[in-house]
Design an enzyme around this catalytic site. Structure first.
Site, PDB file in Angstrom:
ATOM      1  N   LYS A  38       0.842  -1.204   0.000  1.00  0.00           N
ATOM      2  CA  LYS A  38       0.000   0.000   0.000  1.00  0.00           C
ATOM      3  C   LYS A  38       0.877   1.255   0.000  1.00  0.00           C
ATOM      4  O   LYS A  38       2.069   1.185   0.337  1.00  0.00           O
ATOM      5  CB  LYS A  38      -0.917  -0.014   1.225  1.00  0.00           C
ATOM      6  CG  LYS A  38      -0.190   0.020   2.573  1.00  0.00           C
ATOM      7  CD  LYS A  38      -1.134  -0.302   3.728  1.00  0.00           C
ATOM      8  CE  LYS A  38      -0.396  -0.296   5.045  1.00  0.00           C
ATOM      9  NZ  LYS A  38      -1.213  -0.852   6.154  1.00  0.00           N
ATOM     10  N   TYR A 264      12.130  31.935   4.621  1.00  0.00           N
ATOM     11  CA  TYR A 264      10.870  32.658   4.792  1.00  0.00           C
ATOM     12  C   TYR A 264      10.667  33.107   6.237  1.00  0.00           C
ATOM     13  O   TYR A 264      10.972  32.376   7.181  1.00  0.00           O
ATOM     14  CB  TYR A 264       9.697  31.759   4.413  1.00  0.00           C
ATOM     15  CG  TYR A 264       9.491  31.572   2.925  1.00  0.00           C
ATOM     16  CD1 TYR A 264       9.394  32.680   2.075  1.00  0.00           C
ATOM     17  CD2 TYR A 264       9.375  30.303   2.377  1.00  0.00           C
ATOM     18  CE1 TYR A 264       9.185  32.503   0.709  1.00  0.00           C
ATOM     19  CE2 TYR A 264       9.157  30.123   1.015  1.00  0.00           C
ATOM     20  CZ  TYR A 264       9.062  31.227   0.186  1.00  0.00           C
ATOM     21  OH  TYR A 264       8.852  31.046  -1.154  1.00  0.00           O
TER      22      TYR A 264
HETATM   23  C1  LIG Z   1      -0.425  -1.821   6.870  1.00  0.00           C
HETATM   24  C2  LIG Z   1      -0.970  -3.106   7.370  1.00  0.00           C
HETATM   25  C3  LIG Z   1      -0.133  -4.223   7.567  1.00  0.00           C
HETATM   26  C4  LIG Z   1       1.372  -4.149   7.474  1.00  0.00           C
HETATM   27  O1  LIG Z   1       1.899  -3.749   8.719  1.00  0.00           O
HETATM   28  P1  LIG Z   1       3.485  -3.596   8.962  1.00  0.00           P
HETATM   29  O2  LIG Z   1       3.597  -3.136  10.362  1.00  0.00           O
HETATM   30  O3  LIG Z   1       3.949  -2.564   7.997  1.00  0.00           O
HETATM   31  O4  LIG Z   1       4.095  -4.921   8.695  1.00  0.00           O
HETATM   32  C5  LIG Z   1      -0.724  -5.431   7.887  1.00  0.00           C
HETATM   33  N1  LIG Z   1      -2.058  -5.536   8.048  1.00  0.00           N
HETATM   34  C6  LIG Z   1      -2.887  -4.479   7.910  1.00  0.00           C
HETATM   35  C7  LIG Z   1      -4.352  -4.662   8.126  1.00  0.00           C
HETATM   36  C8  LIG Z   1      -2.375  -3.227   7.582  1.00  0.00           C
HETATM   37  O5  LIG Z   1      -3.200  -2.172   7.466  1.00  0.00           O
END
Ligand SMILES: *Cc1c(COP(=O)(O)O)cnc(C)c1O
Length: 368
Positions: A38, A264
């Site tokens: 993701k 800035y």
């Molecule tokens: C993002 C996510 C993961 C991955 O978690 P990590 O800590 O990055 O390994 C796993 N399960 C769900 C439901 C997630 O949203």
């Protein structure tokens, strides 16, 4: 490695392979490996990561939103793709791209089944999520009977897996809480399987779950951050390799007189003569304003140069008074030695936030 000539995010696929194999070595032989890609593969590049790990026999992929899964399909990814956070407006996209939704409440569950009926689909793979303590997404334990009854009345879906998510798998002070979550999940799974008459896959572990709760691997694990090189503890970080290095160059050097300001709103005022370097990276690239005014730093010739003044959209200025450097020299924002976690800590945030925030403007370069 050639020196950077502009702002780049270098992605080391060998490090990715190392991390994948390290995590895989923790799994029992029958445990499947779901790779979480993701948010552009945690800010790296979801397509390249997915292609590379599909070749290394990753079993499953997960994205948060449907359109992220569509991009993977367009790139030729054929593995199953779990959509962790489907939204009814995207159900048609999900079906047209053979993505597998997480059904987390009655609304999504019923509306997805209705959409499938319109498409005359049967046995469509879906995943049912249960809330066991994170209180974010998921049915509750008491919903099992309702779900099972509803499933018995339709052939539109087939439950491929039931899963949950741990709230504090990285925090061993919360071990009791995590074990309670795992037990609730076991009860839900047993109740579900006894009543539905077939056995979906079960999964609850994210990266830290894999590392800290080997007894909770069930049929699959979902790993994200570990693949990108962070293990959420000093001990685990040592065994993983951050895959991304953010680099840039010095665009211009200024000699600032005592009493002059930099950037800035005169946020920095010099009380002595200093030398600054202006770098072509700013908050639009993912270096947030919170890193300004002395909090964050970069590395030039292995020496720390603090960010001074306010972070601009496209630039930051750093203090290089004590560093031997010139215009055009390479600058490291983070790499595998001075990591994204080190920089994130200067503003009390976590590696996840810094790496996923590196914007699409930054050119990605892959080291094979
Ligand atoms: C993002 C996510 C993961 C991955 O978690 P990590 O800590 O990055 O390994 C796993 N399960 C769900 C439901 C997630 O949203």
């Amino acid at each position: 490695m050639p020196k950077a000539q502009e702002t780049i995010l270098e992605i080391d696929l060998k490090a990715l392979k190392h991390n994948f194999e390290h995590i895989k070595s923790k799994l029992k032989t029958n445990t499947k490996f779901l790779v979480v890609v993701k948010a552009f593969g945690y800010g790296s590049d979801a397509i390249e990561i997915a292609k590379y790990l599909q070749n290394l026999s990753a079993d499953y992929f997960a994205v948060a939103y449907a359109h992220e899964g569509v991009e993977l399909r367009k790139a030729g990814i054929t593995n199953p793709i779990l959509v962790l956070h489907p939204i009814p407006a995207n159900f048609k996209t999900i079906i047209n791209n053979k993505l597998e939704p997480n059904l987390y409440n009655a609304k999504v569950f019923n509306e997805f089944i209705e959409t499938l009926a319109n498409y005359k689909q049967s046995d469509y793979p879906v995943h049912i999520k249960f809330n066991t303590g994170l209180n974010r997404l998921g049915f509750s334990e008491s919903d099992v009977d309702y779900i099972v009854e509803r499933l018995k009345k339709t052939n539109a879906v087939k439950v491929t897996s039931i899963f949950s998510h741990l709230a504090a798998s990285e925090d061993l002070n919360e071990k009791k809480f995590t074990l309670t979550q795992i037990n609730i999940f076991k009860n839900i799974a047993q109740n579900f399987i006894d009543n539905i008459g077939y056995t979906p896959m079960l999964h609850i572990c994210n990266t830290s779950g894999v590392l800290n709760y080997p007894e909770a691997q069930f049929d699959m694990v979902r790993s994200g951050i570990g693949l990108y090189g962070f293990g959420n503890s000093e001990k685990e970080n040592k065994k993983l390799k951050p895959i991304a290095a953010l680099k840039t160059i010095i665009s211009q050097i200024h000699n600032i007189k005592k009493g002059e300001s930099v950037g800035y709103n005169m946020a920095f005022k010099s009380d002595s003569p200093i030398r600054t370097a202006t770098l072509p990276i700013g908050h639009a690239d993912g270096i947030g304003r919170q890193y300004g005014n002395g909090k964050g730093f970069v590395l030039i010739n292995d020496q720390k140069a603090p960010i001074i003044g306010n972070v601009c959209m496209d630039m930051i200025m750093v203090n290089v008074s004590n560093i031997d450097c010139k215009e055009g020299d390479e600058v490291i924002i983070f790499n595998s030695k001075t990591t994204a976690e080190d920089l994130a800590q200067t503003t009390n945030t976590i590696s996840y936030e810094l790496i996923t925030g590196i914007s699409q403007r930054v050119k990605r370069i892959f080291l094979q």
